[in-house]
Design a protein around this motif. Structure first.
Motif, PDB file in Angstrom:
ATOM      1  N   GLY A 162      24.455  18.977  12.373  1.00  0.00           N
ATOM      2  CA  GLY A 162      23.947  19.574  11.146  1.00  0.00           C
ATOM      3  C   GLY A 162      23.125  20.825  11.390  1.00  0.00           C
ATOM      4  O   GLY A 162      23.118  21.399  12.484  1.00  0.00           O
ATOM      5  N   GLY A 163      22.409  21.272  10.349  1.00  0.00           N
ATOM      6  CA  GLY A 163      21.642  22.498  10.479  1.00  0.00           C
ATOM      7  C   GLY A 163      20.834  22.816   9.239  1.00  0.00           C
ATOM      8  O   GLY A 163      20.433  21.920   8.487  1.00  0.00           O
ATOM      9  N   SER A 165      19.751  26.512   6.463  1.00  0.00           N
ATOM     10  CA  SER A 165      20.046  27.898   6.108  1.00  0.00           C
ATOM     11  C   SER A 165      18.856  28.498   5.384  1.00  0.00           C
ATOM     12  O   SER A 165      18.049  27.797   4.783  1.00  0.00           O
ATOM     13  N   PHE A 166      18.744  29.800   5.478  1.00  0.00           N
ATOM     14  CA  PHE A 166      17.812  30.601   4.713  1.00  0.00           C
ATOM     15  C   PHE A 166      18.359  32.024   4.755  1.00  0.00           C
ATOM     16  O   PHE A 166      19.367  32.272   5.443  1.00  0.00           O
ATOM     17  N   PRO A 167      17.810  32.978   4.016  1.00  0.00           N
ATOM     18  CA  PRO A 167      18.422  34.308   3.933  1.00  0.00           C
ATOM     19  C   PRO A 167      18.762  34.908   5.294  1.00  0.00           C
ATOM     20  O   PRO A 167      17.927  34.969   6.192  1.00  0.00           O
ATOM     21  N   HIS A 168      20.028  35.310   5.439  1.00  0.00           N
ATOM     22  CA  HIS A 168      20.547  35.968   6.640  1.00  0.00           C
ATOM     23  C   HIS A 168      20.592  35.057   7.864  1.00  0.00           C
ATOM     24  O   HIS A 168      20.634  35.536   8.998  1.00  0.00           O
ATOM     25  N   HIS A 169      20.563  33.744   7.655  1.00  0.00           N
ATOM     26  CA  HIS A 169      20.621  32.837   8.794  1.00  0.00           C
ATOM     27  C   HIS A 169      21.221  31.509   8.351  1.00  0.00           C
ATOM     28  O   HIS A 169      20.773  30.909   7.374  1.00  0.00           O
ATOM     29  N   LEU A 170      22.253  31.081   9.065  1.00  0.00           N
ATOM     30  CA  LEU A 170      22.859  29.783   8.805  1.00  0.00           C
ATOM     31  C   LEU A 170      23.211  29.149  10.136  1.00  0.00           C
ATOM     32  O   LEU A 170      23.817  29.783  11.000  1.00  0.00           O
ATOM     33  N   VAL A 171      22.806  27.902  10.309  1.00  0.00           N
ATOM     34  CA  VAL A 171      23.064  27.179  11.551  1.00  0.00           C
ATOM     35  C   VAL A 171      23.697  25.844  11.235  1.00  0.00           C
ATOM     36  O   VAL A 171      23.262  25.145  10.319  1.00  0.00           O
ATOM     37  N   ASN A 172      24.745  25.498  11.960  1.00  0.00           N
ATOM     38  CA  ASN A 172      25.347  24.176  11.862  1.00  0.00           C
ATOM     39  C   ASN A 172      25.857  23.807  13.245  1.00  0.00           C
ATOM     40  O   ASN A 172      26.768  24.454  13.774  1.00  0.00           O
ATOM     41  N   VAL A 173      25.261  22.774  13.845  1.00  0.00           N
ATOM     42  CA  VAL A 173      25.490  22.473  15.263  1.00  0.00           C
ATOM     43  C   VAL A 173      26.533  21.384  15.433  1.00  0.00           C
ATOM     44  O   VAL A 173      26.511  20.372  14.729  1.00  0.00           O
ATOM     45  N   TYR A 174      27.432  21.591  16.368  1.00  0.00           N
ATOM     46  CA  TYR A 174      28.439  20.579  16.674  1.00  0.00           C
ATOM     47  C   TYR A 174      28.435  20.276  18.165  1.00  0.00           C
ATOM     48  O   TYR A 174      27.933  21.055  18.983  1.00  0.00           O
ATOM     49  N   LEU A 175      28.963  19.117  18.516  1.00  0.00           N
ATOM     50  CA  LEU A 175      29.024  18.670  19.902  1.00  0.00           C
ATOM     51  C   LEU A 175      30.272  19.263  20.555  1.00  0.00           C
ATOM     52  O   LEU A 175      31.393  19.069  20.072  1.00  0.00           O
ATOM     53  N   LEU A 176      30.080  19.987  21.650  1.00  0.00           N
ATOM     54  CA  LEU A 176      31.187  20.696  22.291  1.00  0.00           C
ATOM     55  C   LEU A 176      32.101  19.740  23.058  1.00  0.00           C
ATOM     56  O   LEU A 176      31.620  18.834  23.744  1.00  0.00           O
ATOM     57  N   GLY A 277      18.433   7.772   5.659  1.00  0.00           N
ATOM     58  CA  GLY A 277      18.389   8.705   4.541  1.00  0.00           C
ATOM     59  C   GLY A 277      17.364   9.804   4.675  1.00  0.00           C
ATOM     60  O   GLY A 277      17.073  10.506   3.699  1.00  0.00           O
ATOM     61  N   ILE A 278      16.802   9.978   5.875  1.00  0.00           N
ATOM     62  CA  ILE A 278      15.820  11.049   6.085  1.00  0.00           C
ATOM     63  C   ILE A 278      16.499  12.404   5.961  1.00  0.00           C
ATOM     64  O   ILE A 278      15.933  13.347   5.387  1.00  0.00           O
ATOM     65  N   ILE A 279      17.708  12.503   6.479  1.00  0.00           N
ATOM     66  CA  ILE A 279      18.528  13.708   6.286  1.00  0.00           C
ATOM     67  C   ILE A 279      19.859  13.288   5.677  1.00  0.00           C
ATOM     68  O   ILE A 279      20.320  12.159   5.898  1.00  0.00           O
ATOM     69  N   LYS A 280      20.461  14.197   4.920  1.00  0.00           N
ATOM     70  CA  LYS A 280      21.660  13.846   4.164  1.00  0.00           C
ATOM     71  C   LYS A 280      22.660  14.999   4.150  1.00  0.00           C
ATOM     72  O   LYS A 280      22.374  16.097   4.620  1.00  0.00           O
ATOM     73  N   SER A 291      22.345  18.578   6.207  1.00  0.00           N
ATOM     74  CA  SER A 291      21.145  19.410   6.144  1.00  0.00           C
ATOM     75  C   SER A 291      20.010  18.714   6.889  1.00  0.00           C
ATOM     76  O   SER A 291      19.728  17.546   6.654  1.00  0.00           O
ATOM     77  N   LEU A 292      19.353  19.431   7.777  1.00  0.00           N
ATOM     78  CA  LEU A 292      18.263  18.862   8.564  1.00  0.00           C
ATOM     79  C   LEU A 292      16.919  18.916   7.844  1.00  0.00           C
ATOM     80  O   LEU A 292      15.913  18.448   8.392  1.00  0.00           O
ATOM     81  N   PHE A 293      16.892  19.459   6.635  1.00  0.00           N
ATOM     82  CA  PHE A 293      15.660  19.406   5.857  1.00  0.00           C
ATOM     83  C   PHE A 293      15.426  17.964   5.404  1.00  0.00           C
ATOM     84  O   PHE A 293      16.269  17.397   4.700  1.00  0.00           O
ATOM     85  N   PRO A 294      14.320  17.345   5.795  1.00  0.00           N
ATOM     86  CA  PRO A 294      14.067  15.948   5.419  1.00  0.00           C
ATOM     87  C   PRO A 294      14.052  15.747   3.908  1.00  0.00           C
ATOM     88  O   PRO A 294      13.635  16.625   3.154  1.00  0.00           O
ATOM     89  N   GLU A 295      14.503  14.547   3.485  1.00  0.00           N
ATOM     90  CA  GLU A 295      14.645  14.232   2.064  1.00  0.00           C
ATOM     91  C   GLU A 295      13.674  13.172   1.562  1.00  0.00           C
ATOM     92  O   GLU A 295      13.580  12.946   0.360  1.00  0.00           O
ATOM     93  N   VAL A 296      12.977  12.486   2.461  1.00  0.00           N
ATOM     94  CA  VAL A 296      12.101  11.383   2.039  1.00  0.00           C
ATOM     95  C   VAL A 296      10.736  11.531   2.695  1.00  0.00           C
ATOM     96  O   VAL A 296      10.610  12.163   3.752  1.00  0.00           O
TER      97      VAL A 296
END
Length: 420
Positions: A162-163, A165-176, A277-280, A291-296
């Protein structure tokens, strides 16, 4: 008066219970004692129990998912496939993957579909020979179960890590997958001379087809620690540890049951955060991603005033960090919504309200770094209605320390702002 009961006097059910308490290894041993024990130890219902207890298998299959003729055969196939590894570690790694795959199946199946079949021992040996390293045992096993992810250019959002985003930056990480581990690590050895003398290999990365700044994770094959690179990495190799060193241990020990490297700990923690459910998964512009932004709570702060709900959370952005310059970046996510009962002020109910003003105070080391006081957010005046999706906006700020705080308020106008 006590009465001794011999083996012949035991009912089959009682014998089944005794063998189940012994476990697989001792059951095989006692099966050599006599014909009665050999027959009882061969019952597939007994091995179905062992398969479920050790591997959480409900159907007989090998480690690649292929059907096996019986549970006993399945158990034997698993033991043979992983004979070179501590069995307790095999069971732990399988639990880790099972948790992740269960969550993906229920919530994000399109990402689960990108997981590759397990790598072979020869694949792993090729990597080790090429870079003259010895992979920590937990990481080897993680790849024996799944050789990373297979993503296309159109699947930039399907990283299982996951990852944000904010203006001019987006990150989404995957396992190689191992093939890309080799390719990425070769690239760093070519461009950064110190890597040719190190024991680091690249294990995970953000999808480069849709991001402005790549996020990379490196595994130290000697000590089993996982690192994420910072903005200073290309010049001085600055990296940040992903897991406390005290938790990493016995990464090359073939004996015992205490092996855990940072890769395994990292993925286990990630699976727990997803499961709890901390991240969703979040959908934005018809694109779904983790999204790595916590939800709870407590990682996500929530406040409700007069029917308006505000939720806020933040994440550290290591790829922007410059520790030597005392510059640390944090992304934050603000979610605004109106509860179903609407906006209630002095007993009056309004079916809408609109953001007019914001005031934030950002601190680091108890000192005020920013005092933001002005109209709107990111140039927008969101109009909220009951039952509608949250208005979400995300941004980023830098701090002179690795910890800080944000406090403040939003001012909403009931109804809507009159435009002159």
């Amino acid at each position: 008066m006590e009465r001794e009961v011999g083996l012949d006097g035991l009912e089959d059910f009682a014998l089944h219970i005794i063998l189940s308490k012994l476990g697989p290894a001792d059951t095989v041993k006692v099966s050599c004692v006599c014909k009665r024990l050999r027959l009882s130890a061969s019952e597939d219902s007994l091995w179905a129990l062992f398969c479920f207890q050790d591997l959480h298998l409900s159907t007989p299959q090998d480690h690649q998912g292929n059907p096996a003729p019986s549970f006993k055969a399945a158990y034997q196939l698993w033991r043979e496939a992983f004979a070179m590894y501590p069995w307790s570690l095999v069971k732990r790694v399988k639990r880790c993957w099972d948790k992740l795959k269960k969550w993906l199946s229920d919530n994000f199946p399109e990402a689960g579909a990108t997981l590759r079949r397990g790598a072979s021992e020869s694949d792993i040996q090729q990597l080790q020979t090429l870079f003259k390293v010895k992979l920590p045992l937990p990481t080897r096993l993680l790849y024996r179960f799944h050789d990373g992810q297979e993503l296309t250019d159109k699947e930039h959002s399907l990283g299982i890590i996951g990852g944000y985003s904010f203006p001019h930056h987006l990150v989404n990480v995957y396992l190689l997958p191992i093939s890309q581990v080799i390719m990425e690590t070769r690239g760093f050895i070519h461009h950064l001379g110190f890597f040719s003398r190190s024991k680091y290999i690249v294990m995970a990365a953000s999808s480069t087809s849709y991001t402005y700044t790549e996020k990379l994770f490196f595994l130290n094959c000697t000590n089993g620690q996982l690192y994420v690179c910072t903005r200073s990495h290309p010049t001085d190799g600055e990296m940040i540890e992903c897991v406390p060193n005290a938790l990493v241990r016995s990464v090359h020990d073939l004996h015992g049951d205490q092996q855990q490297d940072a890769m395994l700990l990292w993925l286990e923690e990630h699976g727990c955060r997803l499961e709890n459910g901390i991240i969703k998964v979040r959908e934005e512009r018809n694109v779904r991603s983790i999204s790595l932004f916590p939800e709870v709570p407590p990682q996500c702060s929530t406040a409700v005033t007069n029917g308006v709900q505000v939720r806020a959370s933040a994440v550290f952005v290591p790829e922007f960090a410059e520790p030597e310059a005392e510059k640390y970046w944090f992304a934050y996510s603000i979610r605004l919504s109106l509860l179903p009962e609407g906006c209630i002020i002095n007993g009056m109910t309004f079916k809408s309200c609109q953001l007019n003003w914001r005031h934030w105070i950002i601190r680091a080391n108890e000192d005020i770094v920013f005092d933001v006081n002005g109209e709107a957010v990111i140039g927008k005046f969101p109009l909220l209605h009951p039952g509608e999706d949250e208005f979400v906006y995300e941004s980023c700020t830098s701090l002179p320390s690795s910890s800080g705080s944000v406090e403040g308020s939003f001012t909403f106008v009931p109804g809507r702002i009159v435009c002159w």
